[in-house]
Design a protein around this motif. Structure first.
Motif, short mmCIF file in Angstrom:
data_model
loop_
_atom_site.label_atom_id
_atom_site.label_comp_id
_atom_site.label_asym_id
_atom_site.label_seq_id
_atom_site.Cartn_x
_atom_site.Cartn_y
_atom_site.Cartn_z
N TYR A 122 0.80 -1.22 0.00
CA TYR A 122 0.00 0.00 0.00
C TYR A 122 0.84 1.28 0.00
O TYR A 122 0.32 2.35 -0.33
N PHE A 123 2.12 1.17 0.35
CA PHE A 123 2.97 2.36 0.42
C PHE A 123 4.02 2.36 -0.70
O PHE A 123 4.11 3.33 -1.46
N ILE A 124 4.82 1.31 -0.79
CA ILE A 124 5.95 1.30 -1.72
C ILE A 124 5.52 1.11 -3.17
O ILE A 124 5.90 1.90 -4.06
N PHE A 125 4.75 0.07 -3.48
CA PHE A 125 4.38 -0.20 -4.86
C PHE A 125 3.59 0.93 -5.51
O PHE A 125 3.94 1.38 -6.61
N PRO A 126 2.54 1.47 -4.86
CA PRO A 126 1.86 2.63 -5.46
C PRO A 126 2.78 3.83 -5.61
O PRO A 126 2.68 4.59 -6.58
N GLY A 127 3.70 4.00 -4.64
CA GLY A 127 4.65 5.10 -4.73
C GLY A 127 5.56 4.97 -5.93
O GLY A 127 5.89 5.97 -6.59
N LEU A 128 5.96 3.74 -6.25
CA LEU A 128 6.81 3.51 -7.42
C LEU A 128 6.05 3.80 -8.71
O LEU A 128 6.59 4.39 -9.65
N PHE A 129 4.79 3.38 -8.77
CA PHE A 129 3.99 3.67 -9.96
C PHE A 129 3.85 5.18 -10.16
O PHE A 129 3.98 5.68 -11.29
N LEU A 130 3.57 5.90 -9.08
CA LEU A 130 3.47 7.35 -9.18
C LEU A 130 4.80 7.96 -9.57
O LEU A 130 4.85 8.91 -10.37
N TYR A 131 5.89 7.43 -9.02
CA TYR A 131 7.21 7.97 -9.34
C TYR A 131 7.50 7.87 -10.83
O TYR A 131 7.92 8.84 -11.46
N PHE A 132 7.27 6.69 -11.41
CA PHE A 132 7.57 6.50 -12.83
C PHE A 132 6.66 7.34 -13.72
O PHE A 132 7.02 7.67 -14.85
N ALA A 133 5.47 7.67 -13.22
CA ALA A 133 4.58 8.53 -13.99
C ALA A 133 5.02 9.99 -13.90
O ALA A 133 5.20 10.66 -14.92
N LYS A 134 5.24 10.48 -12.69
CA LYS A 134 5.50 11.91 -12.50
C LYS A 134 6.92 12.30 -12.89
O LYS A 134 7.17 13.47 -13.22
#
Length: 269
Positions: A175-187
């Protein structure tokens, strides 16, 4: 069901005894969240700058990645202490905007230009702010405070052994790391574009990308309004099948994909 939400969301209460947080009303919970972020963001920034000093040279994208990881981890630690995961939801909507302004400042340090003299950068700033404000407003409007539990967390917790340490370990990555990585690669596409683009060159890709991004924000705003009104109507227990929801079961997801694909095209020079 609020009682069920309390039982699921406060899975660490037997260890940390922080049941008091579920008693805060919505304004109090928002105020606590605000001050936590006001304290965490500068602290994380200072720690990131210290890391850079010790590990130069380092690419800009890794600076953002380290900042994201550190801030996410600190929010996770606080989430364990208060026994609630919803604090991280403000991260998804606020941090990309702050990092955009950080990127602009870095570009100004390198090139000393006026953002108002660059239509594509000015439009990028306006659209990303609209994207973040829409998400933040829509979340706050429906958030009930620290009683809230994301239904995905509820489904996950029902499948896991009732071992708090194991549960929090899995939640950290799920809930913290994986969604954060998806957002990182997008932004990072938008942030790198702001840093490295020619501020005075406007290409067809820039135009198409910006058009897709603004269309996505408008599309999602309409979908938000229609869903919010439906939840307040007499037919709120029925499936929403009118307006944009007639054409798509997940208009917000479609809008989110449209926004980030637009950001990808925007980055082409």
């Amino acid at each position: 069901n609020i009682n069920r939400s309390r039982n699921i969301c406060f899975i660490s209460s037997s260890i940390f005894e922080r049941k008091m947080f579920q008693e805060f009303n919505k304004p109090q919970a928002l105020l606590i969240s605000f001050f936590l972020y006001v304290a965490l963001i500068p602290f994380t920034y200072l720690m990131t700058m210290r890391f850079i000093e010790l590990n130069l040279p380092i690419e800009y994208c890794y600076v953002i990645l380290f900042f994201d990881w550190l801030l996410t981890s600190l929010i996770f630690i606080i989430s364990v202490i208060i026994g609630n995961c919803s604090l991280i939801d403000f991260y998804w909507t606020i941090i990309p905007i702050l990092e955009l302004y950080y990127s602009l400042n870095q570009k100004f340090q390198m090139q000393r230009f006026n953002v108002f003299s660059s239509p594509k950068l000015l439009l990028t700033v306006v659209i990303v702010n609209m994207w973040g404000m829409r998400l933040t407003y829509n979340y706050i409007r429906s958030w009930i405070g620290f009683k809230f539990v994301d239904f995905r967390i509820g489904e996950l917790l029902e499948k896991l052994p009732k071992i708090p340490v194991l549960v929090w370990f899995i939640l950290y990555f799920e809930y913290f790391i994986f969604p954060g990585l998806f957002l990182y690669f997008a932004k990072i596409t938008v942030l790198s574009f702001v840093i490295y683009c020619d501020p005075y060159k406007f290409t067809i890709f820039n135009g198409v990308g910006l058009f897709m991004m603004i269309s996505a924000v408008i599309y999602q705003t309409i979908a938000d309004k229609q869903l919010f009104c439906h939840r307040l109507s007499e037919n709120h227990k029925k499936i929403l099948d009118s307006g944009l929801w007639f054409y798509s079961r997940h208009p917000n997801y479609f809008g989110e994909m449209l926004f980030w694909w637009g950001a990808f095209l925007l980055s082409f020079e």
